[in-house]
Design a protein around this motif. Structure first.
Motif, short mmCIF file in Angstrom:
data_model
loop_
_atom_site.label_atom_id
_atom_site.label_comp_id
_atom_site.label_asym_id
_atom_site.label_seq_id
_atom_site.Cartn_x
_atom_site.Cartn_y
_atom_site.Cartn_z
N LEU A 126 -9.30 -31.42 23.47
CA LEU A 126 -10.16 -32.61 23.52
C LEU A 126 -9.50 -33.81 22.86
N ALA A 127 -8.18 -33.78 22.76
CA ALA A 127 -7.45 -34.90 22.15
C ALA A 127 -7.69 -36.18 22.93
N PRO A 128 -7.76 -37.34 22.24
CA PRO A 128 -7.96 -38.62 22.95
C PRO A 128 -6.85 -38.87 23.96
N ARG A 129 -7.22 -39.44 25.09
CA ARG A 129 -6.25 -39.78 26.12
C ARG A 129 -6.11 -41.28 26.24
N ASN A 130 -4.96 -41.71 26.77
CA ASN A 130 -4.71 -43.13 26.99
C ASN A 130 -5.51 -43.58 28.22
N ASP A 131 -6.55 -44.36 27.98
CA ASP A 131 -7.40 -44.82 29.09
C ASP A 131 -7.09 -46.25 29.52
N GLU A 132 -5.91 -46.75 29.12
CA GLU A 132 -5.53 -48.11 29.48
C GLU A 132 -5.23 -48.18 30.97
N GLU A 133 -5.86 -49.13 31.65
CA GLU A 133 -5.65 -49.28 33.08
C GLU A 133 -4.44 -50.15 33.34
N PRO A 134 -3.67 -49.86 34.40
CA PRO A 134 -2.48 -50.67 34.70
C PRO A 134 -2.86 -52.09 35.10
N ASP A 135 -1.98 -53.03 34.77
CA ASP A 135 -2.19 -54.44 35.12
C ASP A 135 -1.89 -54.62 36.60
N LYS A 136 -2.94 -54.73 37.41
CA LYS A 136 -2.77 -54.81 38.87
C LYS A 136 -2.03 -56.08 39.30
N ASP A 137 -2.32 -57.23 38.62
CA ASP A 137 -1.65 -58.49 38.98
C ASP A 137 -0.16 -58.41 38.72
N LYS A 138 0.22 -57.78 37.60
CA LYS A 138 1.63 -57.65 37.26
C LYS A 138 2.34 -56.78 38.29
N LYS A 139 1.64 -55.71 38.74
CA LYS A 139 2.23 -54.80 39.73
C LYS A 139 2.48 -55.54 41.05
N LYS A 140 1.53 -56.43 41.43
CA LYS A 140 1.69 -57.20 42.67
C LYS A 140 2.90 -58.11 42.56
N ASP A 141 3.09 -58.78 41.37
CA ASP A 141 4.24 -59.66 41.17
C ASP A 141 5.54 -58.87 41.27
N ASP A 142 5.57 -57.68 40.68
CA ASP A 142 6.77 -56.85 40.73
C ASP A 142 7.11 -56.46 42.15
N ASP A 143 6.05 -56.16 42.94
CA ASP A 143 6.27 -55.79 44.34
C ASP A 143 6.85 -56.96 45.13
N ARG A 144 6.37 -58.22 44.81
CA ARG A 144 6.87 -59.40 45.52
C ARG A 144 8.33 -59.65 45.18
N LYS A 145 8.70 -59.42 43.91
CA LYS A 145 10.07 -59.67 43.48
C LYS A 145 11.03 -58.60 43.96
N GLY A 146 10.49 -57.55 44.54
CA GLY A 146 11.33 -56.44 44.98
C GLY A 146 12.25 -56.79 46.13
N GLY A 147 12.05 -57.96 46.77
CA GLY A 147 12.91 -58.38 47.88
C GLY A 147 12.41 -57.87 49.21
N GLU A 148 12.97 -58.44 50.25
CA GLU A 148 12.57 -58.05 51.60
C GLU A 148 13.21 -56.72 51.99
N LYS A 149 12.51 -55.99 52.81
CA LYS A 149 13.05 -54.72 53.31
C LYS A 149 14.08 -54.99 54.40
N LYS A 150 15.05 -54.12 54.49
CA LYS A 150 16.09 -54.26 55.51
C LYS A 150 15.51 -53.91 56.87
N PRO A 151 16.01 -54.61 57.90
CA PRO A 151 15.50 -54.34 59.26
C PRO A 151 15.69 -52.88 59.64
N ALA A 152 14.77 -52.40 60.44
CA ALA A 152 14.81 -51.00 60.87
C ALA A 152 16.04 -50.72 61.74
N GLU A 153 16.55 -51.80 62.45
CA GLU A 153 17.67 -51.59 63.35
C GLU A 153 18.89 -51.13 62.59
#
Length: 340
Positions: free
Chosen positions: A148-175
């Motif tokens: 019954l030890a306490p758990r980390n209930d901190e929720e991830p920062d959704k806005d920060k995750k979106k910014d990180d995804d944007r900075k990830g760069g464009e995907k290479k073409p499938a061709e």
């Protein structure tokens, strides 16, 4: 009620533990073909004798059971079969009993009579203490966290995750990706093709499963009772404790004073920290050696179920064809000696 004594096989199937009519606890070792005296109870008469229960650790080294105290209370005893030593690890101030080892070697589960909610009699000046039992778990080592030890209930920062995804760069073409696959296929040598065919053929053949040896179970005996944690299920009456990975199973007996008669089977999930109903009513319960199935009984109906939520007794075990051999003279001699 409904809980009868059964000899306890060790997980390695090379040792079996039982208690005799003199209240002595023994283990027969099939390797050495010898009996070993483990302990002797003080108050295990009649029903208490038939209700005696013990649990082996997954590595077949430790035996846990409720040892009788002079006060008629019980304390948890851990017997080290490898070292031949008896260790009394709870004080006996409360009734601690019905021990069962966690198959993962992390916890010892038990029921303990340490919930006191007094009720006052309406007819005389008397207090009674009913429904005192709680389910508990003890981490076997100091480095094992409390269930019954306490758990980390901190929720991830959704806005920060979106910014990180944007900075990830464009995907290479499938061709381009397809071009690489084609080039790699052209460069593949005949030897590589043959090797892959051999690997595929080997995968198709069923492999023999090697039996994994259980990890050695180490126990920190010092401060054992201090690590005891009461689990969330409310105080009441419990029986037939058994454990599978991450879950404690038990039968809930009717509470003293309650207008109910059923004994549902439930489990407490350590990960989700909640209780779930396995079976609506049962008179008896036993876990298979593989911990994958449960044998449940209601009246004269037996059924094999899974240790999961929402089970029933629809798939009955036919017992009409079971036979046993009796020697009446030997049976009466044993009855006479046991009664004497």
């Amino acid at each position: 009620p409904g809980f009868r004594y059964r000899p306890q096989w060790a997980p390695d199937s090379m040792k079996i533990l039982w208690i005799d009519q003199a209240m002595k606890i023994w283990v027969y070792d099939f390797d050495t073909r010898t009996h070993r005296f483990i302990d002797q109870q003080k108050w295990a008469y009649h029903g208490a004798l038939s209700a005696f229960a013990a649990s082996w650790s997954a590595d077949s080294r430790w035996i846990a059971y409720a040892g009788d105290k002079e006060t008629r209370n019980s304390a948890i005893v851990l017997y080290d079969y490898a070292g031949g030593k008896r260790h009394e690890v709870t004080s006996g101030f409360y009734n601690d009993e019905d021990t069962v080892f966690d198959p993962d070697g992390k916890y010892l589960y038990l029921r303990t009579g340490r919930q006191f909610a007094a009720s006052y009699s309406e007819l005389d000046n008397t207090w009674i203490y009913a429904n005192t039992y709680r389910l508990a778990a003890v981490p076997l080592r100091k480095d094992v966290p409390s269930p019954l030890a306490p758990r980390n209930d901190e929720e991830p920062d959704k806005d920060k995750k979106k910014d990180d995804d944007r900075k990830g760069g464009e995907k290479k073409p499938a061709e381009k990706s397809e071009d690489k696959k084609t080039a790699a296929k052209e460069e593949e040598k005949p030897a590589d093709t043959a090797r892959k065919a051999d690997e595929k053929s080997a995968e198709a053949k069923p492999e023999k499963k090697e039996e994994k040896k259980p990890k050695p179970v180490e126990i920190d005996l010092e401060d054992f009772e201090r690590r005891l944690v009461l689990l969330p299920p409310k105080a009441g009456r419990y029986s037939d404790l058994c454990a599978v990975a991450g879950k404690l199973l038990y039968r809930v007996l009717p509470r003293v004073g309650a207008d109910t008669s059923g004994s549902p089977v439930e489990f407490y999930d350590l990960e989700k920290r909640e209780s779930k109903r396995v079976l609506d009513d049962a008179d008896d319960l036993q876990l298979s050696a593989s911990r994958e199935k449960l044998l449940a009984r209601k009246g004269t109906t037996w059924a094999i179920i899974e240790p999961k939520e929402s089970q029933n007794l629809n798939k009955k075990v036919e017992i009409g064809g079971l036979e046993t051999t009796l020697d009446p003279a030997a049976e009466w001699r044993q009855i006479f000696n046991d009664a004497w």
